[in-house]
Design an enzyme around this catalytic site. Structure first.
Site, mmCIF file in Angstrom:
data_model
loop_
_atom_site.group_PDB
_atom_site.id
_atom_site.type_symbol
_atom_site.label_atom_id
_atom_site.label_comp_id
_atom_site.label_asym_id
_atom_site.label_seq_id
_atom_site.Cartn_x
_atom_site.Cartn_y
_atom_site.Cartn_z
ATOM 1 C CG LEU A 171 -2.005 -1.024 1.352
ATOM 2 C CD1 LEU A 171 -2.734 -0.887 2.694
ATOM 3 C CD2 LEU A 171 -2.997 -0.939 0.202
ATOM 4 C CG ASP A 172 0.608 4.261 -3.029
ATOM 5 O OD1 ASP A 172 1.432 3.419 -3.427
ATOM 6 O OD2 ASP A 172 -0.187 4.849 -3.787
ATOM 7 N NE ARG A 173 5.750 8.602 2.333
ATOM 8 C CZ ARG A 173 7.027 8.671 2.697
ATOM 9 N NH1 ARG A 173 7.345 8.738 3.969
ATOM 10 N NH2 ARG A 173 7.979 8.695 1.784
ATOM 11 N NE ARG A 220 -2.051 8.766 -5.032
ATOM 12 C CZ ARG A 220 -0.847 8.863 -4.479
ATOM 13 N NH1 ARG A 220 -0.276 7.780 -3.954
ATOM 14 N NH2 ARG A 220 -0.209 9.993 -4.458
#
Length: 251
Positions: free
Chosen positions: A67-69, A171
């Protein structure tokens, strides 16, 4: 900082929330703002979810996905290579189904739709590959902040199911639709991000709400992650409750 100092610092942090744990695997509720593991994007940081979990659980872990930060929510990991391999095959085979929650600018016209828009692999990976995301509009709302020629700013709560795993897929698909994700500083809309910061919401609003996947023992696990206080604060701005919803199977 010495290894002993690192251990002492980790001990002072609150334990990570485990949503499911058995002898072969676990699902952790990843906090927003915490990197999963060391990488070129770490920029000298020394606090990573993988390290914290090894210390918290006292055992080796194998990350099944990332998962992205800035993203919070369900993160799947295994405790041995055999289980990690089995889960990885399920992931590549489309058997791991994922639900995400997000807030976007504007009101999408449809209640449900699919985006089929090829994406490259990110910096240094220019080749575009198929990328498909399903979306459902759960709720709409307005803030009393002027937006262009309008007297208010409109936003929508979405549930999203990525059917492929491209770099920052949700996104970038929302940017493609001009329904930018709130709090996204890379692909979002700075003016709308500032509106939410003025309301006290300072995180990117993307949350991995749910995972459904085959356990190597033959059963099926269905795990949900509650949103954090910052995401809940954004929901409360509009009086939104997250309706229950089932995961869609890939087409």
């Amino acid at each position: 900082m010495s290894p002993d100092d690192d251990t002492a610092a980790a001990a002072q942090l609150p334990p990570l929330q485990l949503l499911h744990q058995d002898e072969r695997l676990a699902v952790v509720n990843k906090p927003a703002g915490l990197m999963v593991h060391d990488s070129k994007l770490a920029r000298g940081e020394d606090d990573f979810l993988a390290d914290r979990l090894r210390e918290q659980l006292g055992r080796q872990i194998f990350l099944v996905h990332r998962l992205d930060r800035a993203t919070s929510g369900c993160l799947l990991l295994a405790f041995d290579r055999e289980t990690a391999s089995a889960l990885g095959k399920s992931l590549m085979g489309g058997e791991v189904q994922k639900d995400y929650l997000t807030v976007c600018r504007g009101w999408p016209a449809e209640e449900s739709w699919q985006v089929d828009h090829d994406l490259d692999g990110g910096p240094g990976k220019p080749v575009k590959k198929p990328a498909v995301t399903d979306f459902q509009r759960l709720a709409t709302g307005e803030l009393a902040v002027p937006s262009g020629e309008f007297s208010t700013s409109r936003y929508a709560l979405l549930r999203c199911q990525p059917q492929t795993g491209r770099f920052r897929q949700i996104r970038r698909h929302l940017k493609h639709l001009s329904h930018h994700m709130i709090g996204d500083t890379s692909h979002g809309d700075g003016r709308h991000n500032r509106i939410f910061r003025m309301q006290g919401v300072h995180r990117m609003l993307l949350h991995a709400e749910r995972l459904r996947f085959p356990h190597p023992d033959g059963s099926t696990l269905d795990v949900r992650a509650p949103v954090d206080a910052a995401f809940q604060k954004a929901l409360d701005l509009f009086g939104w409750d997250v309706p229950p919803g089932g995961l869609q199977s890939p087409p």
